[in-house]
Scaffold this active site. Structure first.
Site, PDB file in Angstrom:
ATOM      1  N   HIS A  72      41.067  17.868  63.326  1.00  0.00           N
ATOM      2  CA  HIS A  72      41.308  18.130  64.746  1.00  0.00           C
ATOM      3  C   HIS A  72      40.015  18.169  65.545  1.00  0.00           C
ATOM      4  O   HIS A  72      39.873  18.973  66.464  1.00  0.00           O
ATOM      5  CB  HIS A  72      42.080  19.450  64.918  1.00  0.00           C
ATOM      6  CG  HIS A  72      43.489  19.368  64.411  1.00  0.00           C
ATOM      7  ND1 HIS A  72      44.523  18.895  65.174  1.00  0.00           N
ATOM      8  CD2 HIS A  72      44.025  19.667  63.202  1.00  0.00           C
ATOM      9  CE1 HIS A  72      45.650  18.919  64.459  1.00  0.00           C
ATOM     10  NE2 HIS A  72      45.372  19.384  63.259  1.00  0.00           N
TER      11      HIS A  72
ATOM     12  N   ASN B 104      47.518  13.602  61.693  1.00  0.00           N
ATOM     13  CA  ASN B 104      48.911  13.929  61.977  1.00  0.00           C
ATOM     14  C   ASN B 104      49.334  13.519  63.373  1.00  0.00           C
ATOM     15  O   ASN B 104      50.520  13.419  63.663  1.00  0.00           O
ATOM     16  CB  ASN B 104      49.153  15.424  61.793  1.00  0.00           C
ATOM     17  CG  ASN B 104      49.309  15.796  60.329  1.00  0.00           C
ATOM     18  OD1 ASN B 104      48.627  15.235  59.477  1.00  0.00           O
ATOM     19  ND2 ASN B 104      50.215  16.702  60.027  1.00  0.00           N
TER      20      ASN B 104
ATOM     21  N   ASP C 277      43.660  23.426  59.382  1.00  0.00           N
ATOM     22  CA  ASP C 277      44.969  22.817  59.111  1.00  0.00           C
ATOM     23  C   ASP C 277      44.857  21.296  59.064  1.00  0.00           C
ATOM     24  O   ASP C 277      43.932  20.705  59.630  1.00  0.00           O
ATOM     25  CB  ASP C 277      45.986  23.220  60.180  1.00  0.00           C
ATOM     26  CG  ASP C 277      45.519  22.821  61.577  1.00  0.00           C
ATOM     27  OD1 ASP C 277      44.295  22.966  61.859  1.00  0.00           O
ATOM     28  OD2 ASP C 277      46.345  22.363  62.374  1.00  0.00           O
ATOM     29  N   GLU C 278      45.815  20.697  58.389  1.00  0.00           N
ATOM     30  CA  GLU C 278      46.060  19.252  58.466  1.00  0.00           C
ATOM     31  C   GLU C 278      44.827  18.386  58.217  1.00  0.00           C
ATOM     32  O   GLU C 278      44.543  17.456  58.980  1.00  0.00           O
ATOM     33  CB  GLU C 278      46.678  18.899  59.835  1.00  0.00           C
ATOM     34  CG  GLU C 278      48.013  19.583  60.066  1.00  0.00           C
ATOM     35  CD  GLU C 278      48.679  19.156  61.382  1.00  0.00           C
ATOM     36  OE1 GLU C 278      49.900  19.034  61.388  1.00  0.00           O
ATOM     37  OE2 GLU C 278      47.967  18.958  62.382  1.00  0.00           O
ATOM     38  N   ILE C 279      44.094  18.687  57.188  1.00  0.00           N
ATOM     39  CA  ILE C 279      42.966  17.820  56.833  1.00  0.00           C
ATOM     40  C   ILE C 279      43.524  16.566  56.157  1.00  0.00           C
ATOM     41  O   ILE C 279      44.359  16.646  55.256  1.00  0.00           O
ATOM     42  CB  ILE C 279      41.984  18.539  55.895  1.00  0.00           C
ATOM     43  CG1 ILE C 279      41.504  19.844  56.553  1.00  0.00           C
ATOM     44  CG2 ILE C 279      40.792  17.630  55.561  1.00  0.00           C
ATOM     45  CD1 ILE C 279      40.588  20.667  55.661  1.00  0.00           C
TER      46      ILE C 279
END
Lengths: 549, 549
Positions: free
Chosen positions: B267, B292, B331-333
């Site tokens: 992000h 994502n 989050d969301e690596i």
């Protein structure tokens, strides 16, 4: 005016952000700035109608106050050099080419199919005067609306990056509406006026006003003052007779007809506050037995007194509106309500009528009163498809709401119809169950109806060519169990603009291509004080196509 | 102060509309009106903190400006006679019973478990002085907040229909938050301040500020000015260093700690605008392969230079906030991003580290910098559950977002946790797919998360008693792909009040019983300028229980 038709393109992916997209449009890539002395003049009308001169004034305000930056990376910084050396546009001329100029307000309430919305718009790249031509003041107004969407701001300069512009435009369908329910929750006049303005910006022409329902009766009816005195949520939550005149005039001046609805015989519980004798099963419990939502209560269709009362009321209410159309509703009539109502059973027994016969008589009475006043009745689909009301005249317009699957059945019976199907156009779906004790409940019409869904709608699916002629258009709708002034703008806009374009520009367009334009009109709404939501991160709005799957 | 504990009732169905409901409350049925000369005084503190006297001033404004009518049929008309003969309350005394008075702002940013929110409130029915007692200025502030919710308006008189009132109150959980994403779309300071006010009205104490993300970097960091200069949506969509000070102070004065988040290493695409050398897969396409959501881009965790850069940045950003907590996200690596990034592969190869080892080193560096500054790190759940980062200290607080099903796994590993699960607390779910070309798409976390759903949440489900001690509280969250200032209030309120009560008053309450109080606080929000939505038709709000299924 000359058209180089060979240059006109259909919904091409140019930078123009017009919404709804004109039927034919040709744009260039020359910068043109609006002169600080820019003005709009009118030719072909000796005495300009006041609503047209007002529209011109509003347009000039939009032109200089919108201050909308282009939705591109840099927001117009790359235009800066070209803007400085751009030609100045000093004048837009509105050319009336009709015979006798009516006011916009008069044209807005004419018979649907007779209205003339078409116009042409040319904006030369060299600074020569721009021109809107039309055979009607309504057409001139549409042209003004389009013109106002051409312009952007960069550091105080109002400019378009795409001169010259040549547009030839007219609507695909005569009915392009939005329905608001002001009975579940009340909306002040300021909210309604703001909504009417927004509707006019996307060339909608019908405000379907579901003004009263079982929960409240905010409409002041001069002949029946107790209805609102006892049935409004409060004395300040009332639309007075002068408020109605004000709203109707405000709408008409913006090309919008107010199609009022007095939903009958169901959805009328609140009338029992003032006239208990006319309402069966008033606030009967459990409400689930007697109505689709609380409180229960329906007009006693089998009572002669109630038929007379309702007919007088329909006449009184419809006379408050200048529209040639009036809806008597007719959805969700509950059989238990009448089955358990001794008065209705006695009336049916005395007359020897069945429910259907009584409903037919009831409807005939109210509809004949409308016709006598020169108005065309509008009903919800059940009147035709479920209740088999025998008295529906061929003139009756049927609104399909339960499902788009029902459209063909209405068309098969030969009735004109308006698309208002919950599976495409209900703005309230997907916000969870509003009943108080349903922890895991979803809305009855889940999921949320996206703008893409509405935009993908085919108005003539499963219809023959002949049946397709019966389609007047369509609308988005907001039922307000979970809405109030707090979320009016964000729940409606820009979603409702999707149907505005669908029914103006015609179906079959690609939503992905349309998205940049929808962003644009949404941000323009924001600049004009309407709280349209963001459809994507601004990063995406500035980079068309990079946020597709 | 004396408590007649036998009279205290637990969430009884009285008319009181307090939100969150106090731990213990006893109310009578005597009318008591607020004297026009009503005042609030303070005892037990020689030099009152400025933020406390400001809170007193705001409370007095609310008392006379709320002008909220009771949500009953007639809206208080039936109270009119009793109001006229009611005793007048002329004074509320705040009694500080602690040793050394700190400011509210100081107490608001103390270690979570050490904060003292408890207070007592008594309002005699006979007009004798009302009293709030507390051992902290924060407790006095909570008492003021409760006091302000007792009052209604009828024709210009401010009154309560339920004197005497005896309240003993303290929170069930120390963390009661709301998260706002200001990176997908930008929110001006005025929106944030209004949100902080609203949060304080329901005794929330943590503003989790997801201030930057891949789409934009609106945060001005003095040591790294290019981040916002090149990464903000525009120069006006920036939170300057002085803005941050302003917001932090505004929050603290209202009992709210600002937990800022700099989401790393994922992000972070937007950082590539200023520091391309630190970002892998910046804006790589197709974005689905690398992130994502668009745009792709992650900090190069295996680069020593990037670790140093990130650590400096974490230090710089966290130093702008007074909170003892700071989130490094996590989050969301995306694995492909690093797999396809030659620089990262070279760095990994050179160091001989695996992805997990590199991420652990990266995290250790930023977290040690936080600890050196006296701050506790906060992370999203994947850091613990998916990436098995070995460097997470036992002090680290873990936010569970993917699913409430993951709570037990976090607790089993012995980490303190904050409930933020998408299946209960995500305010953005259910509004359709925001990607541009998905006509029939729904949101990834459909359906819409109703207030009832959040209210039904059990914070210690599937946890042992010992594990339950790890639960700090929870929060609602607004990710803003489809939100902007246009819909901030209506999408957040009153839904987020559901978790405010859940984590203040404790779980296990009945939502159906709570609904009338939630209506009340929602309408009170409206009176104070926060556009909370209607949860039901007003007909229902005025008739508790009649709109249940």
């Amino acid at each position: 005016m000359s058209y180089r038709l060979s240059l006109l393109v259909f919904a091409a992916s140019h930078v123009s952000a017009l919404w709804p997209i004109p039927q034919s449009i040709s744009t260039g890539s020359t910068q043109l700035q609006l002169s600080p002395s820019f003005d709009i003049t009118l030719s072909g009308i000796e005495t300009p109608p006041g609503d047209l001169t007002d529209a011109i004034s509003r347009t000039k305000q939009y032109l200089f106050n919108d201050k909308l930056q282009r939705l591109v990376e840099g927001r117009g910084a790359s235009d800066a050099d070209a803007i400085r050396s751009a030609q100045h546009l000093t004048k837009l001329t509105l050319v009336f080419q009709g015979e006798n100029a009516l006011t916009i307000s008069e044209e807005a309430v004419a018979e649907l199919e007779s209205r003339v919305d078409s116009y042409t718009l040319t904006v030369p790249a060299n600074g020569q005067d721009a021109t809107v031509t039309a055979n009607s003041t309504l057409g001139l107004f549409r042209g003004l609306t389009t013109f106002s969407q051409l312009w952007y701001d960069w550091e105080g300069t109002t400019y378009t990056p795409e001169a010259p512009v040549d547009i030839l435009d007219s609507p695909a369908y005569p009915y392009r509406g939005f329905m608001l329910d002001t009975a579940r929750n009340f909306f002040p006049i300021s909210d309604i006026k703001r909504t009417l303005d927004a509707m006019s910006w996307v060339k909608m022409n019908t405000f379907h006003w579901h003004v009263v329902d079982s929960q409240s009766f905010p409409l002041q009816v001069a002949e029946f003052p107790d209805l609102s005195a006892k049935g409004a949520y409060s004395s300040s939550f009332v639309y007075s007779t002068s408020d109605i005149k004000d709203i109707v005039a405000y709408a008409a001046a913006r090309g919008i007809d107010v199609l009022a609805e007095f939903d009958t015989p169901g959805h009328t519980a609140i009338i029992s506050q003032a006239y208990p004798e006319h309402i069966a099963c008033a606030e009967a419990t459990p409400w689930e037995t007697y109505a689709n939502e609380p409180p229960a209560g329906q007009l006693r269709i089998a009572s002669n007194a109630t038929v007379n009362f309702t007919t007088s009321l329909v006449s009184a209410i419809s006379s408050m509106f200048t529209s040639k159309y009036f809806s008597t509703g007719g959805d969700e009539i509950n059989a238990n309500c009448y089955a358990d109502d001794a008065a209705t059973q006695a009336d049916l027994s005395a007359s020897g009528k069945t429910f259907t016969e009584a409903l037919s008589s009831f409807t005939q009475s109210t509809h004949e009163a409308l016709r006598a006043a020169g108005k065309t009745p509008v009903v919800w689909e059940e009147m035709l498809l479920d209740y088999n009301v025998t008295s529906l005249g061929n003139d009756t317009i049927v609104m399909v709401w339960i499902s788009s699957d029902d459209v063909a059945a209405v068309a098969e019976k030969g009735y004109k119809l308006v698309h208002a199907a919950s599976d495409y156009f209900y703005l309230d779906c997907g916000a969870g169950e509003w009943l108080g004790n349903d922890v895991s409940g979803n809305s009855w019409c889940d999921p949320f109806k996206t703008w893409q869904k509405a935009y993908s709608f085919d108005p003539t699916a499963n219809l023959t060519d002949e049946q397709s002629q019966l389609v007047l258009g369509g609308q988005h709708l907001l039922w307000t169990e979970q809405s109030s002034p707090s979320n009016l703008d964000p729940i409606v806009w820009p979603r409702a603009a999707a149907s505005a374009e669908l029914f103006w520009s015609g179906p079959g367009r690609n939503g992905t291509d349309a998205l940049p334009r929808l962003h644009d009109i949404g941000f323009r709404f924001n600049q004009r004080g309407v709280a349209a939501i963001a459809l994507q991160p601004l990063w995406c709005a500035l980079r068309p196509g990079l946020c597709n799957a």
